[in-house]
Design a protein around this motif. Structure first.
Motif, PDB file in Angstrom:
ATOM      1  N   UNK A 137     -71.735  57.914 -24.032  1.00  0.00           N
ATOM      2  CA  UNK A 137     -72.194  56.522 -24.107  1.00  0.00           C
ATOM      3  C   UNK A 137     -71.750  55.899 -25.422  1.00  0.00           C
ATOM      4  N   UNK A 138     -71.533  54.584 -25.394  1.00  0.00           N
ATOM      5  CA  UNK A 138     -71.250  53.865 -26.616  1.00  0.00           C
ATOM      6  C   UNK A 138     -72.497  53.152 -27.134  1.00  0.00           C
ATOM      7  N   UNK A 139     -73.500  52.958 -26.272  1.00  0.00           N
ATOM      8  CA  UNK A 139     -74.743  52.330 -26.700  1.00  0.00           C
ATOM      9  C   UNK A 139     -74.961  50.936 -26.166  1.00  0.00           C
ATOM     10  N   UNK A 153     -63.422  48.482 -26.199  1.00  0.00           N
ATOM     11  CA  UNK A 153     -63.408  49.416 -27.331  1.00  0.00           C
ATOM     12  C   UNK A 153     -64.412  50.543 -27.096  1.00  0.00           C
ATOM     13  N   UNK A 154     -65.526  50.218 -26.457  1.00  0.00           N
ATOM     14  CA  UNK A 154     -66.483  51.259 -26.103  1.00  0.00           C
ATOM     15  C   UNK A 154     -65.919  52.257 -25.108  1.00  0.00           C
ATOM     16  N   UNK A 162     -71.330  53.860 -20.007  1.00  0.00           N
ATOM     17  CA  UNK A 162     -72.151  52.657 -19.890  1.00  0.00           C
ATOM     18  C   UNK A 162     -71.261  51.415 -19.927  1.00  0.00           C
ATOM     19  N   UNK A 163     -70.259  51.395 -20.797  1.00  0.00           N
ATOM     20  CA  UNK A 163     -69.345  50.256 -20.858  1.00  0.00           C
ATOM     21  C   UNK A 163     -68.513  50.156 -19.580  1.00  0.00           C
ATOM     22  N   UNK A 164     -68.122  51.306 -19.024  1.00  0.00           N
ATOM     23  CA  UNK A 164     -67.354  51.297 -17.775  1.00  0.00           C
ATOM     24  C   UNK A 164     -68.174  50.668 -16.655  1.00  0.00           C
ATOM     25  N   UNK A 165     -69.448  51.028 -16.553  1.00  0.00           N
ATOM     26  CA  UNK A 165     -70.293  50.486 -15.489  1.00  0.00           C
ATOM     27  C   UNK A 165     -70.413  48.969 -15.597  1.00  0.00           C
TER      28      UNK A 165
END
Length: 328
Positions: A137-139, A153-154, A162-165
């Motif tokens: 996760x990137x947050x 960037x995440x 999480x960024x992909x979703x």
């Protein structure tokens, strides 16, 4: 050759018929048959031979004096010239294996062009509720507003599922994105890839290959945004009140954890899951020449072996310039 547009042809009796007709009809028409002469032999259709890249084991064509190919433990690997697409050497290039987060290269190829980098989006909790357990996760947090560039960037630096979703939601939804990725792979001639989970999370039936991942990496480098994100070492990511620093998890790029950075490395993407092991597609540039390598699931040397085996293959690829003939 990695062209981004190559095709594997399944030969059937019917397709051989068509191929034979197209190839042999002019020659047959030019020869007259006189009454009483013996009948000429029938046409012989030649069956296309499979590419060397479809054979098992290491495939390389060394000229006299060429450096020996490194003995690496990965289940599958490939070294190619990113400019010409010529494959210099490979081992089990089309073996279908779980790709882990290297699947994010295909995700970016598919989704990135349709989302303006400056667009802002406020995350809905529903976009995060199906992120796989144990995901990197990137947050990303619900209710927070992010630029699309922040989310990319995440994806590239932190491998953030999480960024992909969230990006997949912006691109039409999870299943729609998977279908678009599958179509994109086919359009690039990457026929070993089957997309189930766009983030690379372990899923039944999800596979790719060293060949396909090299195709995705090579295509990605032609997109300036993709190339910029995949080569970024560190960046600031929006947090709760103030941004925090994120760092690329590709140790060949950052030199973290005792892995020496590779000179001229451009980046691309690394991955790991318990099912896939460690995977990596990377590119480097020396003296005006760019190579792309894929390394899938080394069997020896621990968690960082994927970087050291990629290093050996890159070193060999640059040293072998002019000393090998392409195998595909």
């Amino acid at each position: 050759m990695i062209t981004g547009f190559s095709r594997r042809v399944a030969v059937t009796a019917c397709s051989l018929c068509v191929a034979g007709t197209l190839a042999l009809a002019p020659a047959a028409a030019s020869t007259a048959h006189r009454a009483g002469d013996p009948a000429p032999p029938g046409p012989r259709a030649s069956v296309p031979q499979p590419s060397l890249l479809h054979r098992s084991g290491t495939q390389v064509k060394l000229r006299r004096g060429a450096p020996e190919v490194p003995d690496v433990s990965a289940l599958s690997w490939l070294v190619a010239d990113a400019d010409s697409g010529e494959v210099l050497a490979a081992a089990d290039a089309h073996r279908e294996l779980p790709p882990a987060s290297t699947m994010k290269t295909l995700f970016a190829l598919t989704v990135l062009p349709g989302l303006p980098s400056g667009m802002r989006h406020t995350v809905d909790y529903r976009e995060l509720e199906d992120v796989g357990e144990g995901s990197s996760l990137v947050g990303v947090e619900e209710g927070h507003s992010y630029q699309v560039a922040d989310l990319w960037r995440g994806v590239f630096l932190s491998s953030g599922n999480d960024a992909v979703h969230v990006l997949a939601s912006l691109g039409g939804g999870w299943q729609t994105t998977a279908r678009k990725m599958q179509a994109k792979a086919r359009s690039l001639g990457a026929l070993d890839t089957h997309v189930v989970s766009p983030d690379g999370y372990d899923a039944d039936g999800q596979v790719s290959s060293a060949y396909d991942l090299a195709v995705f990496g090579r295509a990605g480098l032609r997109n300036p945004d993709f190339a910029r994100y995949c080569s970024t070492v560190r960046a600031q990511f929006p947090g709760d009140g103030w941004p925090y620093q994120i760092e690329n998890t590709n140790r060949l790029l950052t030199g973290e954890d005792g892995v020496a950075p590779y000179p001229g490395l451009i980046g691309i993407k690394n991955g790991y899951t318990s099912n896939a092991g460690n995977t990596l597609v990377a590119a480097a540039r020396h003296d005006g020449r760019t190579l792309v390598v894929t390394v899938m699931n080394p069997q020896e040397g621990g968690g960082f072996a994927v970087y050291e085996e990629a290093r050996q293959l890159l070193d060999w690829g640059f040293a072998s310039a002019g000393w090998v003939d392409p195998v595909g």
